[in-house]
Scaffold this active site. Structure first.
Site, PDB file in Angstrom:
ATOM      1  N   TYR A 149     -13.009  15.964  -7.448  1.00 49.90           N
ATOM      2  CA  TYR A 149     -12.290  14.724  -7.115  1.00 49.90           C
ATOM      3  C   TYR A 149     -12.958  13.531  -7.802  1.00 49.90           C
ATOM      4  O   TYR A 149     -12.297  12.707  -8.452  1.00 49.90           O
ATOM      5  CB  TYR A 149     -12.273  14.530  -5.590  1.00 49.90           C
ATOM      6  CG  TYR A 149     -11.912  13.129  -5.144  1.00 49.90           C
ATOM      7  CD1 TYR A 149     -10.616  12.641  -5.285  1.00 49.90           C
ATOM      8  CD2 TYR A 149     -12.874  12.279  -4.578  1.00 49.90           C
ATOM      9  CE1 TYR A 149     -10.280  11.355  -4.886  1.00 49.90           C
ATOM     10  CE2 TYR A 149     -12.552  11.000  -4.161  1.00 49.90           C
ATOM     11  CZ  TYR A 149     -11.260  10.527  -4.320  1.00 49.90           C
ATOM     12  OH  TYR A 149     -10.935   9.249  -3.926  1.00 49.90           O
TER      13      TYR A 149
HETATM   14  P1  NAD Z   1      -3.435   8.067   0.851  1.00 49.29           P
HETATM   15  O1  NAD Z   1      -3.292   9.522   0.540  1.00 49.29           O
HETATM   16  O2  NAD Z   1      -3.185   7.640   2.254  1.00 49.29           O
HETATM   17  O3  NAD Z   1      -2.508   7.219  -0.122  1.00 49.29           O
HETATM   18  C1  NAD Z   1      -2.187   7.627  -1.428  1.00 49.29           C
HETATM   19  C2  NAD Z   1      -0.660   7.530  -1.587  1.00 49.29           C
HETATM   20  O4  NAD Z   1      -0.328   7.819  -2.941  1.00 49.29           O
HETATM   21  C3  NAD Z   1       0.101   8.544  -0.727  1.00 49.29           C
HETATM   22  O5  NAD Z   1       1.049   7.876   0.069  1.00 49.29           O
HETATM   23  C4  NAD Z   1       0.768   9.475  -1.737  1.00 49.29           C
HETATM   24  O6  NAD Z   1       2.028   9.944  -1.296  1.00 49.29           O
HETATM   25  C5  NAD Z   1       0.867   8.585  -2.967  1.00 49.29           C
HETATM   26  N1  NAD Z   1       0.886   9.311  -4.245  1.00 49.29           N
HETATM   27  C6  NAD Z   1      -0.012  10.214  -4.676  1.00 49.29           C
HETATM   28  N2  NAD Z   1       0.310  10.636  -5.906  1.00 49.29           N
HETATM   29  C7  NAD Z   1       1.430   9.962  -6.271  1.00 49.29           C
HETATM   30  C8  NAD Z   1       2.244   9.955  -7.439  1.00 49.29           C
HETATM   31  N3  NAD Z   1       1.970  10.736  -8.504  1.00 49.29           N
HETATM   32  N4  NAD Z   1       3.317   9.150  -7.470  1.00 49.29           N
HETATM   33  C9  NAD Z   1       3.623   8.356  -6.416  1.00 49.29           C
HETATM   34  N5  NAD Z   1       2.877   8.320  -5.271  1.00 49.29           N
HETATM   35  C10 NAD Z   1       1.798   9.113  -5.196  1.00 49.29           C
HETATM   36  O7  NAD Z   1      -4.900   7.679   0.384  1.00 49.29           O
HETATM   37  P2  NAD Z   1      -5.767   6.358   0.672  1.00 49.29           P
HETATM   38  O8  NAD Z   1      -6.901   6.753   1.554  1.00 49.29           O
HETATM   39  O9  NAD Z   1      -4.872   5.234   1.067  1.00 49.29           O
HETATM   40  O10 NAD Z   1      -6.370   6.090  -0.764  1.00 49.29           O
HETATM   41  C11 NAD Z   1      -5.717   5.232  -1.698  1.00 49.29           C
HETATM   42  C12 NAD Z   1      -6.507   5.244  -3.003  1.00 49.29           C
HETATM   43  O11 NAD Z   1      -7.839   4.807  -2.771  1.00 49.29           O
HETATM   44  C13 NAD Z   1      -6.617   6.631  -3.654  1.00 49.29           C
HETATM   45  O12 NAD Z   1      -6.469   6.494  -5.031  1.00 49.29           O
HETATM   46  C14 NAD Z   1      -8.017   7.078  -3.314  1.00 49.29           C
HETATM   47  O13 NAD Z   1      -8.548   7.962  -4.285  1.00 49.29           O
HETATM   48  C15 NAD Z   1      -8.765   5.759  -3.274  1.00 49.29           C
HETATM   49  N6  NAD Z   1      -9.931   5.765  -2.392  1.00 49.29           N
HETATM   50  C16 NAD Z   1      -9.776   5.891  -1.038  1.00 49.29           C
HETATM   51  C17 NAD Z   1     -10.902   5.895  -0.215  1.00 49.29           C
HETATM   52  C18 NAD Z   1     -10.795   6.019   1.288  1.00 49.29           C
HETATM   53  O14 NAD Z   1     -11.842   6.031   1.951  1.00 49.29           O
HETATM   54  N7  NAD Z   1      -9.613   6.094   1.869  1.00 49.29           N
HETATM   55  C19 NAD Z   1     -12.174   5.761  -0.775  1.00 49.29           C
HETATM   56  C20 NAD Z   1     -12.286   5.657  -2.158  1.00 49.29           C
HETATM   57  C21 NAD Z   1     -11.156   5.632  -2.955  1.00 49.29           C
END
Ligand code: NAD
Length: 337
Positions: A149
């Site tokens: 990841y």
């Molecule tokens: P999440 O899974 O709740 O949200 C991601 C959203 O992206 C989902 O609703 C999913 O349906 C959508 N998605 C994924 N691939 C897609 C595509 N190809 N086309 C359209 N939609 C798509 O995750 P989150 O926790 O809200 O994280 C959001 C971002 O932040 C991510 O990129 C994640 O890697 C990054 N991030 C999150 C955290 C955390 O602690 N939550 C920490 C570091 C980085």
């Protein structure tokens, strides 16, 4: 500002979209409602947003969506869509990580370049650091991801940087450190801990008890993200840590949830997962200097808000009294923000 938020139905993306709309911006949200976790949770995340004239949802996959059409007239793209989580990124799980975190990011950057989009803010991750040599981590430390990841998130960052340096696209990568708060993804540790505390079922702990995480409250993350979109004259390709700055161990977290719920949380030890680092910790001095950002919500305050939100969303299976050092006014709990 006219904004596009990719991943607008997710945990952070929906919270960001709500705040942008609240501030008077117009938002086009893009989401494909992947089944990484129950898509009905994501539908709930956007239910209130869809009532606003300032929000439009494009239900599409970034892999094949007509992005130049979607980005036409957009000032800032907040690219949060992606496949999160460390555990699932091994073995056959890797392919969707490459598609959703690398290929999709390249398509976003390409379309933003074609459209002359003013800025792309990319949601990167503390996972790019891996098990660091020293803590807290600084943006110029050599990133050495410890999970597939993390490799895909770093690849996205590199793409953002090279679209900036070669093609002049204004990109900012934000390295989020474990984000928590209302709407947190159901498989994340705090969500699971709260469920365990409320139901009496044991919390499956896949980490060593001393595992340390730098937790960041979602509203703080959203404020940093909006600032990254609006602050003028940032060097294209800028990378910034967005970290709560007060790391806690898993044991401290379990105790804190138990204390807030006034119920001890039962723990069931599970094998430690490959790819889980022992520690995260970020120095956010650069974000403070460039964006004027600093975290405002403590772990205890934020956890109390996440518990309040959980209780308001679903009726609790047992009557629970929240025990908090902070008085929480229920009317101020942002259910939909
Ligand atoms: P999440 O899974 O709740 O949200 C991601 C959203 O992206 C989902 O609703 C999913 O349906 C959508 N998605 C994924 N691939 C897609 C595509 N190809 N086309 C359209 N939609 C798509 O995750 P989150 O926790 O809200 O994280 C959001 C971002 O932040 C991510 O990129 C994640 O890697 C990054 N991030 C999150 C955290 C955390 O602690 N939550 C920490 C570091 C980085």
């Amino acid at each position: 500002m006219r904004a596009c938020v990719t991943g607008a139905a997710g945990f952070i993306g929906s919270t960001l979209s709500c705040e942008l709309v609240r501030q008077g911006h117009t938002v086009t949200g893009v989401d494909s409602f992947t089944d990484y976790y129950d898509p009905s949770v994501k539908r709930e995340n956007v239910a209130d947003l869809l009532k606003s004239h300032a929000f439009e949802l494009v239900e599409a996959d970034l892999i094949d969506a007509p992005l130049p059409e979607v980005f036409a007239d957009v000032d800032v793209v907040f690219h949060l869509a992606g496949q999160p989580g460390v555990r699932g990124s091994w073995a056959n799980g890797f392919a969707p990580y490459v598609d959703l975190n690398v290929l999709a990011t390249q398509r976003v950057l390409e379309a933003a370049t074609v459209c002359g989009t003013g800025r792309v803010v990319y949601a990167s991750s503390s996972s790019v650091y891996g098990n660091a040599v020293a803590y807290p981590c600084h943006e110029d430390d050599l990133p050495r991801p410890y999970s597939p990841y993390g490799v895909t998130k770093l690849a996205g960052e590199h793409l953002a940087r090279l679209y900036a340096s070669n093609l002049g696209l204004s990109t900012v990568s934000l390295r989020y450190f474990t984000v928590f708060g209302p709407r947190q993804r159901p498989e994340m540790a705090m969500s699971q801990l709260i469920e365990a505390g409320l139901t009496g079922r044991p919390f499956p702990m896949f980490a060593a008890p001393g595992t340390l995480r730098d937790f960041t409250f979602v509203d703080d993350v959203v404020h940093a993200t909006i600032a990254a979109g609006l602050t003028p004259d940032l060097q294209p390709g800028t990378v910034l840590n967005v970290a709560g700055g007060a790391p806690a161990t898993m044991v401290e977290l379990i105790d804190l949830v138990g204390d807030l719920l006034d119920e001890p949380v039962l723990v069931q030890d599970q094998p430690v997962c490959a790819g889980d680092v022992l520690r995260t910790g970020g120095d956010s001095t650069r974000a403070r200097h460039l964006l004027g950002w600093k975290p405002a919500v403590s772990l205890r305050q934020g956890l109390a808000r996440q518990i309040e939100w959980r209780l308001l969303q679903h009726s609790a299976p047992t009557p629970i009294r929240i025990h908090s050092a902070h008085v929480i006014d229920l009317t101020e709990v942002e259910v939909s923000a």
